[in-house]
Design a protein around this motif. Structure first.
Motif, PDB file in Angstrom:
ATOM      1  N   ALA A  77      -1.298   6.710   7.395  1.00 38.10           N
ATOM      2  CA  ALA A  77      -0.898   6.570   5.991  1.00 38.10           C
ATOM      3  C   ALA A  77      -0.927   5.105   5.574  1.00 38.10           C
ATOM      4  O   ALA A  77      -0.794   4.197   6.398  1.00 38.10           O
ATOM      5  CB  ALA A  77       0.497   7.150   5.788  1.00 38.10           C
ATOM      6  N   ARG A  78      -1.104   4.865   4.298  1.00 39.92           N
ATOM      7  CA  ARG A  78      -1.013   3.538   3.691  1.00 39.92           C
ATOM      8  C   ARG A  78       0.030   3.607   2.579  1.00 39.92           C
ATOM      9  O   ARG A  78      -0.003   4.499   1.738  1.00 39.92           O
ATOM     10  CB  ARG A  78      -2.357   3.095   3.103  1.00 39.92           C
ATOM     11  N   LEU A  79       0.973   2.669   2.599  1.00 40.00           N
ATOM     12  CA  LEU A  79       2.069   2.690   1.635  1.00 40.00           C
ATOM     13  C   LEU A  79       2.369   1.272   1.178  1.00 40.00           C
ATOM     14  O   LEU A  79       2.475   0.355   1.993  1.00 40.00           O
ATOM     15  CB  LEU A  79       3.334   3.298   2.260  1.00 40.00           C
ATOM     16  N   ALA A  80       2.521   1.086  -0.117  1.00 44.39           N
ATOM     17  CA  ALA A  80       2.914  -0.206  -0.690  1.00 44.39           C
ATOM     18  C   ALA A  80       4.342  -0.099  -1.199  1.00 44.39           C
ATOM     19  O   ALA A  80       4.698   0.862  -1.891  1.00 44.39           O
ATOM     20  CB  ALA A  80       1.979  -0.593  -1.828  1.00 44.39           C
ATOM     21  N   LEU A  91      -4.783  -7.554   0.028  1.00 46.77           N
ATOM     22  CA  LEU A  91      -3.947  -6.375  -0.222  1.00 46.77           C
ATOM     23  C   LEU A  91      -4.786  -5.106  -0.249  1.00 46.77           C
ATOM     24  O   LEU A  91      -4.399  -4.071   0.310  1.00 46.77           O
ATOM     25  CB  LEU A  91      -3.197  -6.543  -1.546  1.00 46.77           C
ATOM     26  N   ILE A  92      -5.919  -5.181  -0.916  1.00 44.21           N
ATOM     27  CA  ILE A  92      -6.784  -4.005  -0.994  1.00 44.21           C
ATOM     28  C   ILE A  92      -7.277  -3.614   0.402  1.00 44.21           C
ATOM     29  O   ILE A  92      -7.266  -2.426   0.773  1.00 44.21           O
ATOM     30  CB  ILE A  92      -7.970  -4.277  -1.945  1.00 44.21           C
ATOM     31  N   GLU A  93      -7.696  -4.600   1.205  1.00 47.43           N
ATOM     32  CA  GLU A  93      -8.219  -4.294   2.530  1.00 47.43           C
ATOM     33  C   GLU A  93      -7.123  -3.798   3.475  1.00 47.43           C
ATOM     34  O   GLU A  93      -7.354  -2.933   4.320  1.00 47.43           O
ATOM     35  CB  GLU A  93      -8.908  -5.523   3.116  1.00 47.43           C
ATOM     36  N   LEU A  94      -5.910  -4.370   3.323  1.00 49.19           N
ATOM     37  CA  LEU A  94      -4.804  -3.924   4.158  1.00 49.19           C
ATOM     38  C   LEU A  94      -4.449  -2.466   3.884  1.00 49.19           C
ATOM     39  O   LEU A  94      -4.069  -1.719   4.804  1.00 49.19           O
ATOM     40  CB  LEU A  94      -3.572  -4.808   3.925  1.00 49.19           C
ATOM     41  N   LEU A  95      -4.544  -2.055   2.646  1.00 48.30           N
ATOM     42  CA  LEU A  95      -4.130  -0.710   2.240  1.00 48.30           C
ATOM     43  C   LEU A  95      -5.296   0.262   2.143  1.00 48.30           C
ATOM     44  O   LEU A  95      -5.135   1.382   1.652  1.00 48.30           O
ATOM     45  CB  LEU A  95      -3.383  -0.784   0.899  1.00 48.30           C
ATOM     46  N   THR A  96      -6.463  -0.161   2.596  1.00 48.56           N
ATOM     47  CA  THR A  96      -7.630   0.724   2.634  1.00 48.56           C
ATOM     48  C   THR A  96      -7.894   1.112   4.079  1.00 48.56           C
ATOM     49  O   THR A  96      -8.154   0.239   4.923  1.00 48.56           O
ATOM     50  CB  THR A  96      -8.870   0.016   2.053  1.00 48.56           C
ATOM     51  N   ARG A 137      -4.065   4.108  12.255  1.00 47.78           N
ATOM     52  CA  ARG A 137      -2.853   3.278  12.235  1.00 47.78           C
ATOM     53  C   ARG A 137      -2.185   3.339  10.863  1.00 47.78           C
ATOM     54  O   ARG A 137      -2.852   3.347   9.819  1.00 47.78           O
ATOM     55  CB  ARG A 137      -3.171   1.835  12.603  1.00 47.78           C
ATOM     56  N   THR A 138      -0.863   3.384  10.875  1.00 49.23           N
ATOM     57  CA  THR A 138      -0.081   3.439   9.638  1.00 49.23           C
ATOM     58  C   THR A 138       0.247   2.015   9.198  1.00 49.23           C
ATOM     59  O   THR A 138       0.673   1.188  10.015  1.00 49.23           O
ATOM     60  CB  THR A 138       1.223   4.232   9.860  1.00 49.23           C
ATOM     61  N   VAL A 139       0.074   1.739   7.915  1.00 46.65           N
ATOM     62  CA  VAL A 139       0.298   0.390   7.393  1.00 46.65           C
ATOM     63  C   VAL A 139       1.215   0.473   6.173  1.00 46.65           C
ATOM     64  O   VAL A 139       0.948   1.236   5.232  1.00 46.65           O
ATOM     65  CB  VAL A 139      -1.025  -0.296   6.994  1.00 46.65           C
ATOM     66  N   VAL A 140       2.295  -0.294   6.216  1.00 48.12           N
ATOM     67  CA  VAL A 140       3.212  -0.410   5.075  1.00 48.12           C
ATOM     68  C   VAL A 140       3.269  -1.874   4.678  1.00 48.12           C
ATOM     69  O   VAL A 140       3.518  -2.745   5.528  1.00 48.12           O
ATOM     70  CB  VAL A 140       4.622   0.108   5.413  1.00 48.12           C
ATOM     71  N   PHE A 199      -6.059  -0.807  -8.433  1.00 49.44           N
ATOM     72  CA  PHE A 199      -6.052  -0.259  -7.083  1.00 49.44           C
ATOM     73  C   PHE A 199      -5.036   0.871  -6.998  1.00 49.44           C
ATOM     74  O   PHE A 199      -3.866   0.705  -7.348  1.00 49.44           O
ATOM     75  CB  PHE A 199      -5.727  -1.351  -6.064  1.00 49.44           C
ATOM     76  N   ALA A 200      -5.486   2.022  -6.526  1.00 48.12           N
ATOM     77  CA  ALA A 200      -4.620   3.193  -6.399  1.00 48.12           C
ATOM     78  C   ALA A 200      -4.150   3.319  -4.963  1.00 48.12           C
ATOM     79  O   ALA A 200      -4.966   3.305  -4.039  1.00 48.12           O
ATOM     80  CB  ALA A 200      -5.353   4.452  -6.834  1.00 48.12           C
ATOM     81  N   CYS A 201      -2.826   3.449  -4.804  1.00 49.86           N
ATOM     82  CA  CYS A 201      -2.249   3.552  -3.454  1.00 49.86           C
ATOM     83  C   CYS A 201      -0.857   4.159  -3.576  1.00 49.86           C
ATOM     84  O   CYS A 201      -0.165   3.933  -4.582  1.00 49.86           O
ATOM     85  CB  CYS A 201      -2.180   2.164  -2.818  1.00 49.86           C
ATOM     86  N   PRO A 202      -0.416   4.963  -2.597  1.00 51.82           N
ATOM     87  CA  PRO A 202       0.970   5.438  -2.619  1.00 51.82           C
ATOM     88  C   PRO A 202       1.937   4.270  -2.682  1.00 51.82           C
ATOM     89  O   PRO A 202       1.813   3.298  -1.926  1.00 51.82           O
ATOM     90  CB  PRO A 202       1.097   6.200  -1.304  1.00 51.82           C
ATOM     91  N   ILE A 203       2.883   4.347  -3.603  1.00 47.93           N
ATOM     92  CA  ILE A 203       3.762   3.214  -3.865  1.00 47.93           C
ATOM     93  C   ILE A 203       5.225   3.680  -3.866  1.00 47.93           C
ATOM     94  O   ILE A 203       5.544   4.750  -4.378  1.00 47.93           O
ATOM     95  CB  ILE A 203       3.446   2.556  -5.233  1.00 47.93           C
ATOM     96  N   VAL A 204       6.091   2.853  -3.272  1.00 49.84           N
ATOM     97  CA  VAL A 204       7.542   3.004  -3.409  1.00 49.84           C
ATOM     98  C   VAL A 204       8.017   1.818  -4.237  1.00 49.84           C
ATOM     99  O   VAL A 204       7.883   0.672  -3.808  1.00 49.84           O
ATOM    100  CB  VAL A 204       8.239   3.027  -2.046  1.00 49.84           C
TER     101      VAL A 204
END
Length: 496
Positions: free
Chosen positions: A327-330, A458-463, A472-475, A485-490
């Motif tokens: 998963a990728r989460l910002a 940021l884009i590469e980290l969350l892609t 690998r999971t990245v937060v 840029f579209a990404c799951p966000i909290v």
């Protein structure tokens, strides 16, 4: 305060004993000298004065020697106690809630652990020992005078109370008022100074360094003004012991005149001169009162640091965060909203954490004064040099690495001081790339980078598959994301 300090009692008692013997020598010296002067006036045989002459010399020498011994013993006790306090503080902070430390600025921690511990330990040298010595010698002098004149003894006791209790209480009250303001100004000054020291190059480039230094200077001046406002009552407290000495001596003279027909001249001399030395122990008590008040304030600050209240441990709710493999989460939000706290919960660094195999890479992670290689190997000790070089090239440090005379073996003299803020950020990001943890938690990984590189990273980290493999999971905690840029966000709100 005693719970924090925990001084070694035998050493403290030894310091008090030396203090009593030192000022006791001064008290005895006054009595013997008064007897010697009066007896010599009567012109007896010289041999009748020999013992008194030798006693005067011995007491004069012993006063200085014993005073030096008291200084050694009291400072030894205070320094050992301060070292023990720091050790216990570090242990409690390491074992306690991480959020209690991570949410504080470095300047605040420097002020609390550095200055506060020093002020706490100073209470032994400047308050506990002088107060104990004054109580013992004041009682002894009053009892000695009572054998000659009960009225003079009562007046001496009253004046000692004014000098040893009322004046220190007034001094302490003035010190508390000044210390409450000074604590705020000192913390703000230290915070500004630490920011200037840690980020001087980028602040100078942005033109804010002079402004920050001026703010630190203003906080120092405000602190000075706060101290000046407490000077008036403190000056009154300093004058009170002098007035008490004068009243006591005058009373002794009056009593001596009344008792002159029934007392020997040598006894009258002792009655009138002994009170002068009796007050020597109380002259340090106004300062002891001030130190006692400051140490209490310091003890409260240290207690709040190691026992944070509910307001100091505001944590975001993390139960709703469900991280699947890959998963990728910002995590976004303003400063103070709890982004770092959420990452630490996910990393398992806080009580009641979410159990996970996660690696947390802090925004202010330390760069060690060692080689570039060793600074990267802290993330994974078995990484090969080719992996280290590849990670540095991927974060944009290839040209920098090629410019180093010894490559990966180049020593970063001074740690973070050897690189710019942007290079430091890229080195920390390279650490994350080297790590093999299934879950990577990055706190503000693009801070201090220019806008273009920051957005690209940021884009590469969350892609998936860009910086990190798909599995690998990245937060990532960040202030903002690129608009397109579209990404799951909290999203976290500001702390109230």
């Amino acid at each position: 305060m005693y719970e924090l300090l925990r001084p070694r009692l035998p050493r403290l008692l030894l310091a008090i004993l030396f203090g009593v013997l030192s000022l006791g020598s001064a008290l005895a010296l006054a009595g013997v000298a008064a007897w010697l002067i009066t007896r010599a006036w009567e012109m007896p045989p010289v041999l009748h004065l020999t013992v008194a002459v030798v006693a005067v010399r011995a007491l004069g020498i012993s006063r200085g020697v014993l005073g030096y011994c008291e200084r050694l013993a009291s400072h030894d006790t205070a320094l050992r106690a301060a070292a023990d306090v720091r050790e216990r503080l570090y242990t409690r902070l390491a074992a306690g809630p991480v959020d209690a430390v991570m949410r504080r600025n470095t300047g605040e921690l420097v002020s609390d652990i550095g200055t506060s511990v020093d002020e706490l330990a100073d209470v032994l040298v400047r308050a506990v020992v002088p107060i104990s010595v004054a109580v013992i010698l004041g009682s002894g002098a009053t009892i000695a005078i009572a054998f000659i004149s009960p009225a003079a003894a009562m007046l001496l006791a009253l004046c000692l109370l004014v000098s040893g209790v009322a004046a220190p209480a007034l001094s302490a009250r003035a010190a508390v008022a000044a210390e409450q303001l000074a604590a705020q100004h000192r913390s703000q000054r230290d915070t500004a100074a630490m920011i200037a020291l840690e980020h001087a190059p980028e602040l100078r480039v942005s033109g804010h360094l002079d402004e920050l230094l001026a703010e630190a200077d203003r906080q120092q001046r405000d602190w000075g003004h706060a101290i000046d406002r407490a000077a008036a009552p403190a000056a009154l407290a300093s004058a009170a012991p002098i007035a008490a000495i004068g009243a006591s001596v005058l009373g002794a003279v009056v009593c001596g005149v009344v008792l002159a027909p029934s007392l020997a001249p040598t006894t009258l001399a002792i009655l009138m001169l002994l009170p002068l030395s009796a007050f020597e122990a109380t002259l340090a008590l106004p300062g002891a009162g001030v130190q006692l008040a400051r140490s209490r304030v310091a003890a409260r600050r240290l207690h709040m640091l190691t026992h944070p209240g509910p307001d100091d441990l505001r944590r975001p709710t993390v139960g709703s965060v469900d991280l699947e493999p890959g998963a990728r989460l910002a995590v976004t939000g303003p400063s103070g909203s709890g982004k770092t706290t959420l990452l630490m919960n996910l990393a398992g660094l806080l009580p009641k954490e979410i159990a996970s195999e996660a690696a947390f890479f802090a925004e202010d992670a330390h760069l060690f004064a060692t080689t570039v290689r060793d600074n990267l190997l802290v993330a994974r000790g078995d990484a090969a040099d080719d992996e280290l070089r590849d990670a540095l090239y991927r974060v944009g440090l290839g040209d920098w690495l090629d410019s180093l005379s010894d490559g990966l073996a180049t020593i970063l003299v001074g740690g973070s001081a050897a690189v710019s803020a942007g290079q430091r950020r890229r080195l920390l990001l390279a650490r994350a790339l080297i790590s093999t943890a299934p879950t990577v938690l990055l706190d503000e990984p693009t801070e201090h980078l220019d806008a273009a590189d920051g957005s690209r990273f940021l884009i590469e980290l969350l892609t998936p598959g860009a910086f990190f493999p798909d599995q690998r999971t990245v937060v990532v905690a960040t202030h903002h994301l690129p608009a397109d840029f579209a990404c799951p966000i909290v999203k976290l709100g500001a702390c109230e």
